[in-house]
Every structure is written in C-alpha cells, then in structure tokens.
Design a protein around this motif. Structure first.
Motif, PDB file in Angstrom:
ATOM      1  N   ASP A  18      24.492 -39.387  -5.631  1.00 57.70           N
ATOM      2  CA  ASP A  18      25.337 -40.112  -4.667  1.00 57.70           C
ATOM      3  C   ASP A  18      24.607 -40.366  -3.342  1.00 57.70           C
ATOM      4  OD1 ASP A  18      27.323 -40.029  -6.604  1.00 57.70           O
ATOM      5  OD2 ASP A  18      27.957 -38.041  -5.948  1.00 57.70           O
ATOM      6  N   LYS A  19      24.257 -39.272  -2.640  1.00 53.31           N
ATOM      7  CA  LYS A  19      23.592 -39.455  -1.340  1.00 53.31           C
ATOM      8  C   LYS A  19      22.125 -39.873  -1.503  1.00 53.31           C
ATOM      9  CE  LYS A  19      26.583 -36.206   1.073  1.00 53.31           C
ATOM     10  NZ  LYS A  19      26.717 -34.774   1.425  1.00 53.31           N
ATOM     11  N   THR A  20      21.558 -39.614  -2.653  1.00 53.58           N
ATOM     12  CA  THR A  20      20.159 -39.947  -3.012  1.00 53.58           C
ATOM     13  C   THR A  20      19.145 -39.438  -1.977  1.00 53.58           C
ATOM     14  OG1 THR A  20      20.057 -42.158  -1.989  1.00 53.58           O
ATOM     15  CG2 THR A  20      20.936 -42.041  -4.225  1.00 53.58           C
ATOM     16  N   ASP A  21      19.450 -38.281  -1.350  1.00 51.90           N
ATOM     17  CA  ASP A  21      18.526 -37.749  -0.338  1.00 51.90           C
ATOM     18  C   ASP A  21      17.910 -36.413  -0.758  1.00 51.90           C
ATOM     19  OD1 ASP A  21      20.778 -36.202  -0.152  1.00 51.90           O
ATOM     20  OD2 ASP A  21      21.001 -36.366   2.025  1.00 51.90           O
ATOM     21  N   TYR A  22      18.105 -36.009  -2.005  1.00 55.05           N
ATOM     22  CA  TYR A  22      17.476 -34.753  -2.449  1.00 55.05           C
ATOM     23  C   TYR A  22      15.966 -34.973  -2.556  1.00 55.05           C
ATOM     24  CZ  TYR A  22      16.031 -30.786  -5.281  1.00 55.05           C
ATOM     25  OH  TYR A  22      15.390 -29.668  -5.739  1.00 55.05           O
ATOM     26  N   VAL A  23      15.202 -33.992  -2.098  1.00 52.62           N
ATOM     27  CA  VAL A  23      13.744 -34.103  -2.188  1.00 52.62           C
ATOM     28  C   VAL A  23      13.255 -33.211  -3.335  1.00 52.62           C
ATOM     29  CG1 VAL A  23      11.541 -33.807  -0.987  1.00 52.62           C
ATOM     30  CG2 VAL A  23      13.571 -34.540   0.293  1.00 52.62           C
ATOM     31  N   TYR A  24      12.750 -33.844  -4.351  1.00 49.36           N
ATOM     32  CA  TYR A  24      12.202 -33.092  -5.489  1.00 49.36           C
ATOM     33  C   TYR A  24      10.945 -32.358  -5.049  1.00 49.36           C
ATOM     34  CZ  TYR A  24      15.371 -35.229  -8.848  1.00 49.36           C
ATOM     35  OH  TYR A  24      16.485 -35.600  -9.536  1.00 49.36           O
ATOM     36  N   GLU A  25      10.797 -31.113  -5.522  1.00 50.39           N
ATOM     37  CA  GLU A  25       9.629 -30.328  -5.151  1.00 50.39           C
ATOM     38  C   GLU A  25       8.571 -30.501  -6.242  1.00 50.39           C
ATOM     39  OE1 GLU A  25      10.529 -26.182  -4.580  1.00 50.39           O
ATOM     40  OE2 GLU A  25       8.416 -25.746  -4.198  1.00 50.39           O
ATOM     41  N   ILE A  26       7.598 -31.336  -5.943  1.00 52.08           N
ATOM     42  CA  ILE A  26       6.577 -31.658  -6.942  1.00 52.08           C
ATOM     43  C   ILE A  26       5.203 -31.502  -6.317  1.00 52.08           C
ATOM     44  CG2 ILE A  26       5.593 -33.493  -8.382  1.00 52.08           C
ATOM     45  CD1 ILE A  26       8.399 -34.635  -8.664  1.00 52.08           C
ATOM     46  N   GLU A  27       4.346 -30.706  -6.959  1.00 50.38           N
ATOM     47  CA  GLU A  27       2.971 -30.549  -6.482  1.00 50.38           C
ATOM     48  C   GLU A  27       2.055 -31.378  -7.361  1.00 50.38           C
ATOM     49  OE1 GLU A  27       1.582 -26.408  -6.263  1.00 50.38           O
ATOM     50  OE2 GLU A  27       3.706 -25.853  -6.261  1.00 50.38           O
ATOM     51  N   GLU A  28       1.202 -32.173  -6.727  1.00 45.43           N
ATOM     52  CA  GLU A  28       0.157 -32.850  -7.499  1.00 45.43           C
ATOM     53  C   GLU A  28      -0.781 -31.769  -8.016  1.00 45.43           C
ATOM     54  OE1 GLU A  28       0.116 -36.078  -8.216  1.00 45.43           O
ATOM     55  OE2 GLU A  28       1.951 -36.363  -7.041  1.00 45.43           O
ATOM     56  N   GLY A  29      -1.398 -32.010  -9.142  1.00 45.84           N
ATOM     57  CA  GLY A  29      -2.304 -30.986  -9.664  1.00 45.84           C
ATOM     58  C   GLY A  29      -2.994 -31.460 -10.912  1.00 45.84           C
ATOM     59  N   GLU A  30      -3.689 -30.546 -11.557  1.00 50.89           N
ATOM     60  CA  GLU A  30      -4.389 -30.917 -12.775  1.00 50.89           C
ATOM     61  C   GLU A  30      -4.523 -29.700 -13.681  1.00 50.89           C
ATOM     62  OE1 GLU A  30      -7.910 -32.550 -10.979  1.00 50.89           O
ATOM     63  OE2 GLU A  30      -8.881 -30.586 -10.858  1.00 50.89           O
ATOM     64  N   ILE A  31      -4.806 -29.968 -14.933  1.00 51.25           N
ATOM     65  CA  ILE A  31      -5.110 -28.900 -15.887  1.00 51.25           C
ATOM     66  C   ILE A  31      -6.551 -29.073 -16.304  1.00 51.25           C
ATOM     67  CG2 ILE A  31      -4.740 -28.113 -18.253  1.00 51.25           C
ATOM     68  CD1 ILE A  31      -1.823 -28.608 -17.900  1.00 51.25           C
ATOM     69  N   LYS A  32      -7.325 -27.998 -16.154  1.00 46.06           N
ATOM     70  CA  LYS A  32      -8.702 -28.016 -16.642  1.00 46.06           C
ATOM     71  C   LYS A  32      -8.698 -27.289 -17.980  1.00 46.06           C
ATOM     72  CE  LYS A  32     -11.026 -28.393 -12.236  1.00 46.06           C
ATOM     73  NZ  LYS A  32     -11.230 -27.672 -10.986  1.00 46.06           N
ATOM     74  N   ALA A  33      -8.959 -28.037 -19.045  1.00 46.99           N
ATOM     75  CA  ALA A  33      -8.833 -27.482 -20.391  1.00 46.99           C
ATOM     76  C   ALA A  33      -9.694 -26.237 -20.572  1.00 46.99           C
ATOM     77  CB  ALA A  33      -9.210 -28.543 -21.421  1.00 46.99           C
TER      78      ALA A  33
END
Lengths: 328, 327
Positions: free
Chosen positions: A280-295
């Motif tokens: 509804d308010k569309t103001d929630y901030v998703y907690e997302i970290e950029e990152g990577e996986i090194k196989a």
C-alpha cells in the motif's frame, strides 16, 4: 522403428575433473534438457557451474533461443526449431562448456536478501487448520496445529534446533519456476540441511509469504495458492503483480538466479506491518546486500573437516528421526 | 466493443504463442488452448494469426456488439446465433451495433470455440502477451474469465469491413474434430532404460486413455499407469515414489508428467518446474488437439514421432494458419 526407439540422449560430454558427465536429453521439438551427471543429486557446485555456463550461452544471443530454465542439476533450453536447429544449439552449449575448463574460476553475482520471518504466525496456522478441517483430519504432520513439530521429528532434533537450522544458513536460488515469482532455495550449509517429506495430499490454500520446505528445498509462497511443502512461518512479499513498489518497478519478481536468502526472526506483528508498507504505502526498504559466490572458496569450505563432520552428525540424527516420524 | 451478457462456462482472452520467456519466473505461456482455432479465426478476419481473440470453453456465452465489426467463429460448433438466427462457422461476417451473439453448448466433438474480431481484442499486454493465465489470475481481461457487464474493446481492423466480410476457408483447411485424439509425441527426457521400462513406454504409446474429468487449462489428466511402467523402485533423493526426481524445469506446453502413477499432460497454464519425471512431449503442432479434447468424454492416444517430423509439422501449421487457407 528400431530397438532404441525410446533413446532420448541426443549427445553427451564426458566427465572432467571439475564437472560431471553432461547429457543432452530431448524434451519435445522445442526443448532440450542439459543434465549434469546420471545420479539424482542436489549439490550446489553443479548449479554454480550451470548458471555460469548459462550466462555464456545467453551472451551468445542465439537467434531462436527463447529462454533457459535452470534447475539445480539440469538446464532446460527452450527454442524455436524452425529458426534454430537442435544440433546447433547443442553445439553452442558444448562450446560454452569447453570455454570453462574449471569451476574454480566461477564467480557468480549473488545478492544476499535478508527476509524477516515470523515462526508459527496465525495466517500460516490458518492454512494448517484449513487442511486439517477440509483435507486430512488425521494428518500426522499437522499435530498440534503446525508442521514444525513434525519437521523436527523427521530430522531427529528439537523444534528449537530446527528453527536455528532454518535461520542458520543462507538459501541459494538455483533458478526460479513452478509458480509466478517462485524460487527454489537450497541450503548452502549442509549442517543446516533440514529434509522433510511433502504433504500427502497437498493443501488447497497457503497464504502469501508462507515459508515452507519440501525435501531439502525452501519455497516462499508468492501469492495465495495450494502447495505441498511443510510450513514453518511467514515472511514478507517477494512478488508484486501490480509492480507499484520501487523494488518491483522493472517487473513483479524479487528473486534472481543465484541470489541467497537469509531469514531472521521477527514478531508476527512486524511481518504483517511490512505487508502494508510493501503493497500500500510502497515505502518498505528491502535489505539486500550486493555480493558474489566464489565457487572455489565455497567448495573448499564445504569439503572442510568441520563442515563435513557437522553434516555427518546431522545425517545420523536424520536417520534416527526418519525411523520415528510417521510416514505421510 | 462487446458487452458481456453471460460469460458462459469460461470465456477468456487468449493470444498465441502466449507469454514466452518467463518459465524461469514460474509463469507458463498460457495462450489459446487450440491455436489452430484461434489462428484460423484471425486469418478469416484479416488479423495476424496470433492476435488475441475470445476462447469460449463449454458454451453458453452471450454478448452484444455496440458497433459494427467483422467477426469469425471457429473451433467446436456451439450453434452460434446472432439475434436468434444461426450463423455459419469458419466464415467472416459483419455484425452491427446492437446485434446479440449467443452460443449454446458443445456438441459431440470439440470443447472450445474461438471468436475473433477484425482488429483483435484491445487489452493491455502483460509481460508481452494479452493471454489470460487463469490459475495465476493475471493477463487478458483483468486476469479472469469474462462476466456479465464486462466491456471488451477491440482494435482497428486491417482493412475496411466490407473487404473483410464473407471470407471462407478452403474445405481442406478445416480442422477435423474427433473423439479419439492421436497426438504425435517425442519420448523424453525421462524414459527407458533408467526411468521407465521399454514395456512401460510401449504401453504409454499404444493405449487409448480417457481424459479425466478433473482436467483443466493447466493439466490434462489421463488414466493411471501400472507400477510395471517404472524401471526404478523409488526416486532416490527425489522422493519415495519412482516417479519422483530432483526438481527440474518442465518442457511446457506439452510435457507429460508422471505424478505418482498418474500421467498428466502439462498444458497452457501448467507449472513450470517440479519434481516429477517427464516421459514424453506432445509436439508443438499437435497441442491444438488437446484443447479440443473434452474431459470426461474424449480419449487420447500418443503416436511416436521424430524431431524432424515435428519440425516439418510446425512449418506446415504455419502455412495452414495463413491466407493460403482462404478459399
């Protein structure tokens, strides 16, 4: 028709030091399944390699290739055979595979998405109650009105230990599918690899955001739907048809291939409030970290004594638990 | 515009080839269940063969045109009338403002009728397609079947209505609707020797199975297979039943899932990924026949087919659904 009329393996690539044998299986006139190995297994390194190769294939911009749909050990290639011949497509996949001699160099962009989770929330409990009332009143996985007791029993651990395992690992998305916005999430830490059977028969309703597990795989329900995974709680929206929230401005989906999900426990009140702030308010901030996986790093860590010992201990508990838990 | 008086059993806006490119996001292609019916209707009214039309399943659809249009009706004969007068199928005809169109129910063959209007259905494309996914409740007309009071808009025709009127098909271009559908199919990806026995596959390709009454736009269920179909005793890590495997993407439309002992043909709105083996795929050019198979009444039989034959059939169908089919 000849004796081998049901042969479906169009081509193969031999096993190498860093990869299983590859089988190209026919799947109709518009699909080819690329399969890693002949054994049914769920190992993240297969997925790491496949997703990296998948990017190379997509990067070729092959005319007539409609899409690819990775699973954890298979990739489904969808193509228009009147534009792109099957053998040309197989040739392109082989080329992509050959261009990657080792999985050690694979580095996948992998965001870490933190999702709040309320265990045993009342909305998900409604789904369990509805199931007991309308589908299977004697369902042993729903004793005490929820699935967590049963999940713990199957794994030979306490409910508290089971929750700790669900929160204690990152969940790797090998690729999406099944239902709009759906992702197939696998535990990165084998010491937290809860394994459970699926509902028998399935539910007719599950609330949006319900978090469940079937076999070793977690699914967060994107919209109200049926389902067969054992339910343990509820998280926040991961899909939005209306694309109103900024997170969904480019499409209704939150998850990308190779993303990781980490759950942290919050109150039910907090989860419910976030729904309002997303939809509804569309103001929630998703907690997302950029990152990577090194196989290479992951595989070394996975194979370390400490991790392997812990995994073996859990497997032993699970073997005991499986004997005691009623079959569904 | 078309004002809906009675939506009938289930009437949906569908185009073709539907919503491609989102299987990995869990979204099946949807699209017209019988793309030949929709394709021919479009050709008759001068639309590209993939343009959106109305897919009328089961019958009892009723509506009123608010303007002049050229329309065509194909698929199963639901004895369509305009203002109570019977109208021919597979022929383009003019309708005027105030005309009321009405469909009865299916006859002895076929299950779906298609109504195309010159100019196509004007609904917003969602993720590249005007098709309705009924189980996901998105696309098409508000993601749902048409109900009384709905107003469906149309686009601009490709030519003036007079020149589009009276178009007919060559007799050889008429699709044949039957009660026992022979579906050409390619085995795979999970067959013998590792998943199914050769005898099991022989059975699958020789038997005639009734389409179960529980079938719908996402799944067409067939009669159960015996345990001797399977080459394994269980599915290993995938699950306890030999039909279980580690989850993989489904080659839909047209994949035959074996769910426990029940073969389920995954069609328009089917799931895109899951943990059951897939024994064969109905070829793209024969998918339309599935859409005309009536659950609880009709039968299906699979016929072994090669990739080469399937690709040729695709090309033949493209020609079929073009102006080459007009008389």
């Amino acid at each position: 028709m000849s004796k081998d009329k049901y042969d479906v393996i169009l081509d193969t690539m031999p096993e190498t030091e860093s990869r299983l044998e590859i089988l190209f299986r026919q799947a109709g006139d518009g699909f080819i399944q690329v399969e890693y190995g002949r054994e049914q297994r769920a190992m993240l390194q297969d997925s790491f390699r496949m997703l990296a190769v998948n990017d190379i294939i997509l990067g070729k911009g092959l005319q007539g290739l409609i899409e690819t749909v990775p699973g954890i050990r298979t990739n489904m290639l969808h193509f228009d055979p009147s534009v792109l011949a099957a053998d040309k497509l197989i040739g392109a996949v082989k080329e992509a595979e050959d261009s990657m001699p080792t999985v050690d160099d694979v580095v996948l962009p992998s965001r870490l998405i933190h999702l709040p989770l309320a265990f045993e929330d009342s909305e998900t409990k409604k789904a369990v109650a509805k199931y007991l009332k309308e589908v299977r009143p004697d369902a042993p996985n729903c004793a005490d009105g929820y699935n967590l007791e049963y999940m713990a029993m199957c794994n030979g651990v306490t409910v508290d230990e089971c929750k700790k395992m669900l929160l204690g690992t990152d969940w790797f998305n090998s690729g999406g599918g099944f239902w709009p916005g759906g992702a197939f999430l696998w535990p990165t830490d084998p010491r937290c690899a809860v394994v459970v059977p699926k509902y028998n028969p399935p539910r007719t309703w599950t609330p949006e955001g319900a978090a469940g597990i079937g076999g070793p795989c977690v699914f967060t329900y994107t919209t109200p739907t049926g389902g067969g995974y054992q339910l343990f709680g509820r998280t926040i929206p991961v899909f939005q048809f209306a694309c109103k929230h900024p997170m969904f401005k480019d499409g209704p989906f939150l998850y990308r291939n190779a993303d990781r999900v980490r759950f942290h426990e919050v109150s039910e009140k907090e989860v419910v409030e976030i729904y309002g702030h997303v939809h509804d308010k569309t103001d929630y901030v998703y907690e997302i970290e950029e990152g990577e996986i090194k196989a290479k790093e992951y595989i070394e860590w996975f194979n370390s004594d400490e991790v392997q010992q812990g995994a073996a201990q859990l497997k032993a508990k699970q073997a005991e638990g499986t004997k005691k838990a009623p079959r569904l | 515009m078309l004002k809906i008086i009675n939506g009938g059993i289930e009437t949906l806006v569908e185009d073709w080839p539907g919503r491609l490119g989102y299987l990995g996001k869990g979204m099946s292609a949807s699209g017209s269940f019988d793309n030949v019916g929709l394709g021919l209707a479009n050709v008759l009214v001068g639309n590209p063969s993939g343009e959106a039309g109305l897919e009328i399943t089961g019958g009892f659809f009723e509506a009123e045109f608010t303007d002049d249009h050229v329309i065509a009706i194909t698929g199963t004969d639901m004895q369509p009338t305009i203002n109570g007068q019977p109208v021919p199928m597979y022929t383009s005809l003019k309708v005027s403002a105030g005309d009321k169109i009405k469909f009865l129910h299916i006859g002895t063959t076929g299950f779906r009728s298609y109504l195309a209007v010159a100019g196509g259905v004007d609904v917003p494309a969602y993720l590249g397609s005007k098709s309705t996914c009924i189980f996901g409740a998105y696309g098409g007309f508000d993601g749902r079947p048409l109900t009384p009071g709905d107003e469906v808009k149309f686009g601009a025709p490709s030519a003036d209505l007079g020149s589009l009127e009276g178009r007919k098909l060559k007799p050889e271009a008429m699709p044949e609707l039957v009660n026992q559908w022979v579906l050409r199919a390619i085995p795979g990806p999970n067959t013998c020797p590792d998943y199914a026995t050769e005898e099991g596959m022989d059975l699958l390709f020789s038997r005639v199975s009734k389409i179960q009454h529980t079938s719908n736009r996402s799944a067409y269920r067939l009669e159960e297979l015996p345990m001797s179909f399977f080459a394994r005793t269980d599915g290993g890590v995938g699950g306890s039943h030999p039909s279980n495997i580690i989850d993989h993407a489904y080659a839909i439309r047209g994949a035959l899932n074996i769910c426990g002992n029940t073969p389920i043909l995954l069609v328009a709105d089917g799931p895109t990924l899951g943990g059951y083996m897939c024994a064969l795929n109905v070829i793209n050019a024969d998918l339309w026949k599935v859409g005309q198979g009536a659950p609880g009444r009709d039968f299906m039989k699979f016929q072994l087919c090669t990739q080469e034959e399937a690709v040729q059939a695709r090309k033949d169908q493209k020609k079929w659904l073009s102006e080459d089919s007009l008389a």
